[in-house]
Design an enzyme around this catalytic site. Structure first.
Site, PDB file in Angstrom:
ATOM      1  N   PRO A   1       0.830  -1.219   0.000  1.00 45.20           N
ATOM      2  CA  PRO A   1       0.000   0.000   0.000  1.00 45.20           C
ATOM      3  C   PRO A   1       0.857   1.258   0.000  1.00 45.20           C
ATOM      4  CG  PRO A   1      -0.720  -1.555   1.703  1.00 45.20           C
ATOM      5  CD  PRO A   1       0.595  -2.043   1.197  1.00 45.20           C
ATOM      6  N   GLY A   2       0.484   2.222  -0.830  1.00 44.82           N
ATOM      7  CA  GLY A   2       1.128   3.523  -0.814  1.00 44.82           C
ATOM      8  C   GLY A   2       2.435   3.631  -1.559  1.00 44.82           C
TER       9      GLY A   2
ATOM     10  N   GLY B   1       2.803   3.824  -4.801  1.00 44.50           N
ATOM     11  CA  GLY B   1       2.677   4.692  -5.967  1.00 44.50           C
ATOM     12  C   GLY B   1       2.103   4.037  -7.196  1.00 44.50           C
ATOM     13  N   LYS B   2       1.355   2.943  -7.052  1.00 46.36           N
ATOM     14  CA  LYS B   2       0.803   2.252  -8.233  1.00 46.36           C
ATOM     15  C   LYS B   2      -0.228   3.128  -8.953  1.00 46.36           C
ATOM     16  CE  LYS B   2      -0.574  -1.250  -5.733  1.00 46.36           C
ATOM     17  NZ  LYS B   2      -0.051  -0.823  -4.416  1.00 46.36           N
ATOM     18  N   THR B   3      -1.120   3.731  -8.202  1.00 41.00           N
ATOM     19  CA  THR B   3      -2.130   4.598  -8.821  1.00 41.00           C
ATOM     20  C   THR B   3      -1.485   5.824  -9.445  1.00 41.00           C
ATOM     21  OG1 THR B   3      -3.753   3.851  -7.187  1.00 41.00           O
ATOM     22  CG2 THR B   3      -4.261   5.872  -8.389  1.00 41.00           C
TER      23      THR B   3
ATOM     24  N   GLU C   1      15.858   1.066  28.112  1.00 41.52           N
ATOM     25  CA  GLU C   1      16.153   1.741  26.847  1.00 41.52           C
ATOM     26  C   GLU C   1      17.641   2.032  26.702  1.00 41.52           C
ATOM     27  OE1 GLU C   1      14.009   1.808  24.588  1.00 41.52           O
ATOM     28  OE2 GLU C   1      12.350   1.187  25.871  1.00 41.52           O
TER      29      GLU C   1
END
Length: 637
Positions: free
Chosen positions: A232-233, A235-237, A455
């Site tokens: 998702p996201g 850049g296919k479209t 941490e």
């Protein structure tokens, strides 16, 4: 012969009887009609004046309505000149010229009071007119009449409206969503950063649509379709929009769910309509986003949904590679789940090429940041885009665009007029980890100390082993984490050596071992770290061949139902690997215990320690150890 004679006379007698009966009935009707006329002539003289007007046009009497008692009073006072009787009202004219009506449903009142026989020697003081054709609607009867007419009209029109509406809905279902773009997007390939493999594949389509003769002269067939695969996201479209902007061809954009419909059989008509529209307007590019919405054909066909889905896929296969010519029609599909597509769609002749659209690399991420940051009011001299690219390893272009926008929101929130580097860093933390949650208010001092040590252990091990660049260590809770050691990679990694994976596991175990070193016991805060470390170690021994006994067999080669039976041995080997790395991690922290405590103390004081401070503390400790070692050598000699 006698029976026959009797039968003849019997029939003759019946005919004579029937004729006499008919003649008698006709004579009776004629007599009654004559008597009625004589009675009307005797009782009702010829109408004139107001009564004649009443019979010709009764509308003048419908404007004013009175009660029956008022009419009776006018009759008793001999103030009435004419009365008209209709099936549902009585019309009255008075001597002073007033005209009104009295509601009389079904002529009940007039029959009882007004239409009795008038004696021969008594002359009526008014004219009585029978108005059989006058249909006077008064009061509620008007509304009833209007309702009846409306009901009749609705009864006639409703079936027509239902049929017309059904036809309109079905036509709308068959054509909804599939239409040519009125104007091609202004985007082009140069506006898309990265995705070079996908752009090269789409450039072939652009060249064919722009100049097909250069293909046909060489006998080369253009690709029928291209399947873009990626997360998702990525850049296919956007790539499909760039293709539309580059080639200037007609463009149809739909989704995989376009073919589903409420009505059985409409999905097949949608497929036919889509390709008919594309062929009529060739050259045309059909872009199918989220193509996995088409699903796969099933062998069961147990229900109408599965049967309809199979029919839609079959029709789509026939349209893509059937007898009909698709010259000038190119299909570009995008999906996140290529395994959900039917295998027949992915064979050559349908989707000829499968292009993987990958996440941007370090250089591409820096370019994307520059592109989107150029739209903001920012201090470009203050922003290190290469650092931002390092901090966003594994993020998609859509996420990077969101990060830039989030940086603007952060700047506005703190009251700054320009977006600076610190705002971008904060936006990246929000995207990767989460926003500051405020959970520190619910932590007691003992928990804050343990989180600081935990941490500090992660950051110290990462800095010593060099698994990446330690940007900072913080105990400010973000998202679901109570603290974070922010570590970035200097470059994107696609292959990992065994040593690198062992170091990653030690970094994950660093927090738990720091707690053991400082407090002699661990806490539940290491649960997520242990889960990730176990996953990596299991992959190492069951898939990558990094096994202590040299076993190279990969469980990934087994079907899922059999792999589970062999998992016990792999888990045992993974546990051995985890124990060895856990001991190595504990030894590393024990050798650098002063640095660990120094980092934890600074975290408790300032909540965030920059990575540069951690590296400086490590170097100082190393120099101190080397100096102490050199100072002890002569004494030993």
């Amino acid at each position: 012969m006698k029976p026959a004679k009797n039968s003849f006379f019997s029939r003759y007698g019946r005919y004579v009887t029937l004729g006499v009966t008919v003649a008698a009935f006709a004579g009776l009707v004629t007599f009654l009609h004559w008597r009625h006329e004589q009675h009307d002539a005797r009782v009702s003289p010829a109408l004139n004046g107001v009564a004649s007007q009443m019979r010709n046009d009764a509308s003048a009497w419908t404007h004013q309505e009175k009660d029956a008692s008022e009419m009776l009073r006018d009759i008793r006072e001999q103030d009435v000149t004419a009365i008209g009787v209709s099936p549902n009202a009585i019309l009255v004219s008075t001597r002073d010229g007033a005209k009104y009506f009295v509601t009389d449903h079904n002529a009940t009142f007039s029959n009882a009071l007004l239409l009795g026989d008038i004696k021969a020697d008594v002359r009526s003081p008014y004219q009585l007119a029978w108005l059989p054709d006058a249909n006077i609607r008064t009061g509620t009867s008007r509304w009833i009449d209007a309702f009846d007419k409306t009901h009749d009209a609705i009864s006639l029109l409703l079936p027509l409206l239902l049929i017309g509406g059904l036809i309109w809905l079905m036509r709308r279902e068959m054509t909804a969503g599939a239409k040519l773009l009125d104007r091609a997007p202004a985007l082009c390939f140069d506006d898309v950063i990265g995705a070079e493999e996908a752009k090269a594949a789409l450039s072939d389509i652009q060249a064919y649509l722009t100049n097909p003769k250069q293909f046909t002269d060489m006998g080369v067939r253009a690709p029928c379709g291209i399947l873009m695969v990626g997360g998702p996201g990525v850049g296919k479209t956007r790539l499909a929009q760039a293709l539309a902007g580059e080639c200037g061809a007609n463009f149809i954009s739909i989704t995989g769910s376009y073919f589903s419909a409420k009505y059985y059989g409409v999905g097949i008509q949608k497929v036919k309509h889509l390709f008919d529209l594309a062929r009529k307007n060739a050259p045309t590019v059909i872009f199918i986003d989220e193509a996995d919405g088409l699903a796969k054909r099933t062998d069961t066909g147990s229900g109408p949904v599965e049967a309809e889905s199979n029919r839609i896929i079959n029709q789509l296969l026939a349209e893509m590679d059937g007898f009909a010519s698709n010259e000038g029609v190119i299909i570009v599909a995008a999906t996140n789940h290529p395994d959900n597509l039917d295998e027949a769609l992915r064979r050559p002749g349908r989707f000829d090429r499968t292009v993987h659209v990958r996440l941007p690399d370090l250089e591409d991420r820096a370019k994307i940041f520059r592109f989107y940051a150029g739209k903001l009011t920012s201090k470009s001299d203050d922003i290190d885009f290469n650092q931002l690219a390092r901090l966003t390893t594994g993020l998609s272009p859509a996420t990077l665009a969101m990060v830039v926008n989030q940086a603007g929101l952060v700047a506005r929130k703190v009251g700054d007029d320009e977006v600076a580097s610190k705002h971008f860093v904060e936006a990246i933390k929000i995207a990767r980890i989460g926003d500051v949650s405020g959970a520190e208010r619910a932590l007691n001092e003992g928990e804050r100390t343990r989180i600081a040590v935990h941490e500090a252990g992660h950051g110290l091990v990462a800095a010593v082993l060099g698994t990446g660049v330690l940007e900072e260590v913080t105990i400010l809770p973000r998202g679901g984490a109570l603290g974070v050691a922010l570590i970035t990679k200097t470059q994107d990694k696609h292959l990992y050596r065994e040593t690198e994976m062992r170091d990653e596991i030690q970094v994950l175990l660093g927090g738990r071992n720091a707690e053991l070193l400082a407090f002699s016991e661990a806490s539940s805060g290491a649960a997520q770290d242990l889960q990730e470390a176990s996953r990596i170690s299991l992959d190492m021994v069951s898939k990558f061949g990094f096994n202590v006994d040299g076993n190279l067999f990969s469980l990934a080669a087994l079907p899922a139902q059999y792999a589970g039976l062999q998992m016990k041995t792999s888990i045992a080997h993974a546990n051995i690997l985890l124990k060895d790395l856990n001991e190595a991690c504990y030894a590393l922290l024990r050798d650098n215990e002063p640095v660990l405590r120094a980092i934890a103390e600074q975290l408790l004081e300032s909540e965030t320690v920059p990575g540069a401070t951690v590296y400086r503390l490590i170097e100082e400790h190393k120099a101190k150890k080397d100096g102490l070692h050199l100072a002890q050598k002569p004494a030993a000699a």
